[in-house]
Motif scaffolding. Structure first.
Motif, PDB file in Angstrom:
ATOM      1  N   ARG A 112       0.835  -1.195   0.000  1.00  0.00           N
ATOM      2  CA  ARG A 112       0.000   0.000   0.000  1.00  0.00           C
ATOM      3  C   ARG A 112       0.870   1.245   0.000  1.00  0.00           C
ATOM      4  O   ARG A 112       1.898   1.313   0.679  1.00  0.00           O
ATOM      5  CB  ARG A 112      -0.909   0.018   1.227  1.00  0.00           C
ATOM      6  CG  ARG A 112      -1.932  -1.113   1.285  1.00  0.00           C
ATOM      7  CD  ARG A 112      -2.809  -0.978   2.513  1.00  0.00           C
ATOM      8  NE  ARG A 112      -3.518   0.294   2.520  1.00  0.00           N
ATOM      9  CZ  ARG A 112      -4.273   0.704   3.543  1.00  0.00           C
ATOM     10  NH1 ARG A 112      -4.388  -0.049   4.629  1.00  0.00           N
ATOM     11  NH2 ARG A 112      -4.904   1.852   3.477  1.00  0.00           N
ATOM     12  N   SER A 113       0.454   2.234  -0.785  1.00  0.00           N
ATOM     13  CA  SER A 113       1.149   3.523  -0.792  1.00  0.00           C
ATOM     14  C   SER A 113       0.329   4.529  -0.003  1.00  0.00           C
ATOM     15  O   SER A 113      -0.874   4.350   0.206  1.00  0.00           O
ATOM     16  CB  SER A 113       1.350   4.023  -2.221  1.00  0.00           C
ATOM     17  OG  SER A 113       0.103   4.283  -2.829  1.00  0.00           O
ATOM     18  N   GLN A 114       0.984   5.565   0.433  1.00  0.00           N
ATOM     19  CA  GLN A 114       0.310   6.647   1.135  1.00  0.00           C
ATOM     20  C   GLN A 114       1.027   7.955   0.822  1.00  0.00           C
ATOM     21  O   GLN A 114       2.189   7.946   0.373  1.00  0.00           O
ATOM     22  CB  GLN A 114       0.301   6.402   2.639  1.00  0.00           C
ATOM     23  CG  GLN A 114       1.683   6.253   3.241  1.00  0.00           C
ATOM     24  CD  GLN A 114       1.624   5.915   4.720  1.00  0.00           C
ATOM     25  OE1 GLN A 114       0.568   5.693   5.289  1.00  0.00           O
ATOM     26  NE2 GLN A 114       2.786   5.866   5.363  1.00  0.00           N
ATOM     27  N   PRO A 124       3.475  10.155  -3.420  1.00  0.00           N
ATOM     28  CA  PRO A 124       3.234   8.920  -2.665  1.00  0.00           C
ATOM     29  C   PRO A 124       4.543   8.273  -2.191  1.00  0.00           C
ATOM     30  O   PRO A 124       5.625   8.562  -2.722  1.00  0.00           O
ATOM     31  CB  PRO A 124       2.552   8.020  -3.694  1.00  0.00           C
ATOM     32  CG  PRO A 124       3.213   8.415  -4.985  1.00  0.00           C
ATOM     33  CD  PRO A 124       3.514   9.900  -4.876  1.00  0.00           C
ATOM     34  N   HIS A 167       3.986   0.068  -8.324  1.00  0.00           N
ATOM     35  CA  HIS A 167       2.840   0.505  -7.522  1.00  0.00           C
ATOM     36  C   HIS A 167       2.827   2.026  -7.383  1.00  0.00           C
ATOM     37  O   HIS A 167       1.756   2.656  -7.500  1.00  0.00           O
ATOM     38  CB  HIS A 167       2.898  -0.149  -6.150  1.00  0.00           C
ATOM     39  CG  HIS A 167       1.719   0.162  -5.286  1.00  0.00           C
ATOM     40  ND1 HIS A 167       0.474  -0.402  -5.475  1.00  0.00           N
ATOM     41  CD2 HIS A 167       1.580   1.025  -4.232  1.00  0.00           C
ATOM     42  CE1 HIS A 167      -0.365   0.077  -4.574  1.00  0.00           C
ATOM     43  NE2 HIS A 167       0.278   0.948  -3.813  1.00  0.00           N
ATOM     44  N   GLN A 183       1.618   3.496 -10.545  1.00  0.00           N
ATOM     45  CA  GLN A 183       0.192   3.258 -10.758  1.00  0.00           C
ATOM     46  C   GLN A 183      -0.645   4.324 -10.062  1.00  0.00           C
ATOM     47  O   GLN A 183      -1.729   4.678 -10.541  1.00  0.00           O
ATOM     48  CB  GLN A 183      -0.196   1.865 -10.247  1.00  0.00           C
ATOM     49  CG  GLN A 183       0.220   0.731 -11.161  1.00  0.00           C
ATOM     50  CD  GLN A 183      -0.439   0.822 -12.527  1.00  0.00           C
ATOM     51  OE1 GLN A 183      -1.613   1.140 -12.636  1.00  0.00           O
ATOM     52  NE2 GLN A 183       0.327   0.545 -13.575  1.00  0.00           N
ATOM     53  N   THR A 184      -0.162   4.844  -8.953  1.00  0.00           N
ATOM     54  CA  THR A 184      -0.903   5.916  -8.277  1.00  0.00           C
ATOM     55  C   THR A 184      -0.866   7.207  -9.088  1.00  0.00           C
ATOM     56  O   THR A 184      -1.707   8.088  -8.888  1.00  0.00           O
ATOM     57  CB  THR A 184      -0.313   6.188  -6.876  1.00  0.00           C
ATOM     58  OG1 THR A 184       1.008   6.727  -7.005  1.00  0.00           O
ATOM     59  CG2 THR A 184      -0.260   4.918  -6.042  1.00  0.00           C
ATOM     60  N   SER A 218      -3.763   7.792 -12.924  1.00  0.00           N
ATOM     61  CA  SER A 218      -5.202   7.669 -12.742  1.00  0.00           C
ATOM     62  C   SER A 218      -5.961   7.923 -14.043  1.00  0.00           C
ATOM     63  O   SER A 218      -5.533   8.709 -14.900  1.00  0.00           O
ATOM     64  CB  SER A 218      -5.663   8.672 -11.675  1.00  0.00           C
ATOM     65  OG  SER A 218      -7.056   8.838 -11.703  1.00  0.00           O
TER      66      SER A 218
END
Length: 333
Positions: free
Chosen positions: A2-4, A45, A100, A103-104, A107
């Protein structure tokens, strides 16, 4: 995985620990841009790998009213982007982490995502699936073994131009006041007038005003160098510093003072200072295809380092553009 959104503290720590990070990979660059352009926001991210490595993708989103859909950059103004990390990002997990993060960025709610490769970064900091639109290059001068040797590698004509400018009274110093920045901006406006439609960009005064404010807090990272003669500023060069990398990001000189060779004297002083402060590379930045600019950089003995420019457009956006183009052709007389 998971990214944040990255926290400021983590981003600073990663940028300081990453050997291949440049100024454009730091919070400072994003802070300057978001201060200047209300439509831009920082959406950088980060992820943490199993080995504890923290990876960050500097990412800006421009939702200005002039854009039908947001545009995302890594990073702004076509500057170096891609992932930076405070440890190894190799192997399958590293590949997954980088993929990943990107990928964020891609969009379906945006019109495009743009990224310029980092010439100092390992290949694994960019995903192989990212569409490349063209190759490019920058000119980089290795600052070794010392300034005297580097100066001797300048072309004979370039060394003569530097000495001529110095004999004509051109001196170089750091900009110290907002008035210095304003005088430099006037040289930029003079350059814009000269370039006319050939100008590839037009930066507002508030960018330089905000840059002055940040330079008061980070004087070792943001430096505007100015060349003077006859009691006035003839031109300047805005240089950003991070780790062992110094990069010339913006420059301009007054047309009426070309004979004084202010750019030659400026670059010589900046390179001398970078050598004295222990920087390893002086980066002249990409040249936008301008042959005169390319020749000027080569006169310093700088070498071409390859770059790649990437751009992703969501399938729905590409389809929409294709349909509009087809419709226009059908209704055209």
């Amino acid at each position: 995985m998971r990214s944040q959104l990255v926290t400021s503290d983590v981003w600073w720590e990663v940028a300081r620990a990453c050997a291949y990070a440049t100024f454009f990979h730091t919070p400072l660059w994003h802070q300057l841009i978001t201060m200047t352009y209300p439509g831009c926001r920082d959406i950088t991210p980060s992820v943490v790998l199993a080995n504890g490595t923290r990876a960050v993708l500097p990412l800006l989103e421009d939702s200005s009213p002039s854009n039908r859909l947001p545009i995302r950059f890594s990073t702004f103004a076509g500057c170096y982007g891609g992932v930076v990390a405070d440890g190894p990002i190799e192997g399958r997990e590293g590949e997954t982490a980088v993929s990943h993060l990107f990928q964020t960025a891609v969009s379906w709610r945006i019109s495009r995502f743009k990224c310029l490769s980092n010439p100092f970064a390992p290949v694994e900091t960019l995903p192989q699936s990212l569409p490349k639109i063209r190759d490019d290059f920058t000119h980089i001068l290795a600052l070794e073994p010392d300034y005297e040797t580097i100066f001797a590698r300048f072309t004979k004509g370039h060394r003569s131009s530097i000495r001529k400018g110095q004999r004509m009274g051109v001196s170089v110093r750091l900009a110290e006041t907002l008035e210095d920045y304003q005088a430099y901006y006037q040289t930029y406006e003079d350059s814009l007038r000269r370039w006319g439609e050939r100008a590839s960009s037009h930066y507002p005064w508030r960018l330089f005003e905000n840059g002055f404010a940040l330079a008061q807090q980070y004087p070792d990272n943001i430096r505007l160098w100015v060349a003077e003669a006859e009691g006035r500023i003839l031109g300047g060069a805005w240089v950003f510093y991070w780790q062992r990398h110094a990069v010339w990001w913006h420059g301009a000189v007054l047309e009426d003072f070309f004979a004084y060779n202010p750019s030659n004297v400026l670059q010589d002083a900046i390179i001398r200072d970078a050598c004295a402060r222990g920087y390893r590379y002086y980066d002249f930045n990409p040249s936008g295809g301008y042959e005169g600019v390319i020749r000027f950089k080569r006169h310093h003995g700088a070498e071409e380092w390859p770059l790649s420019r990437y751009e992703y457009q969501p399938p729905l956006f590409r389809l929409s553009r294709a349909l509009k183009t087809r419709f226009r052709k059908k209704v055209a007389p």
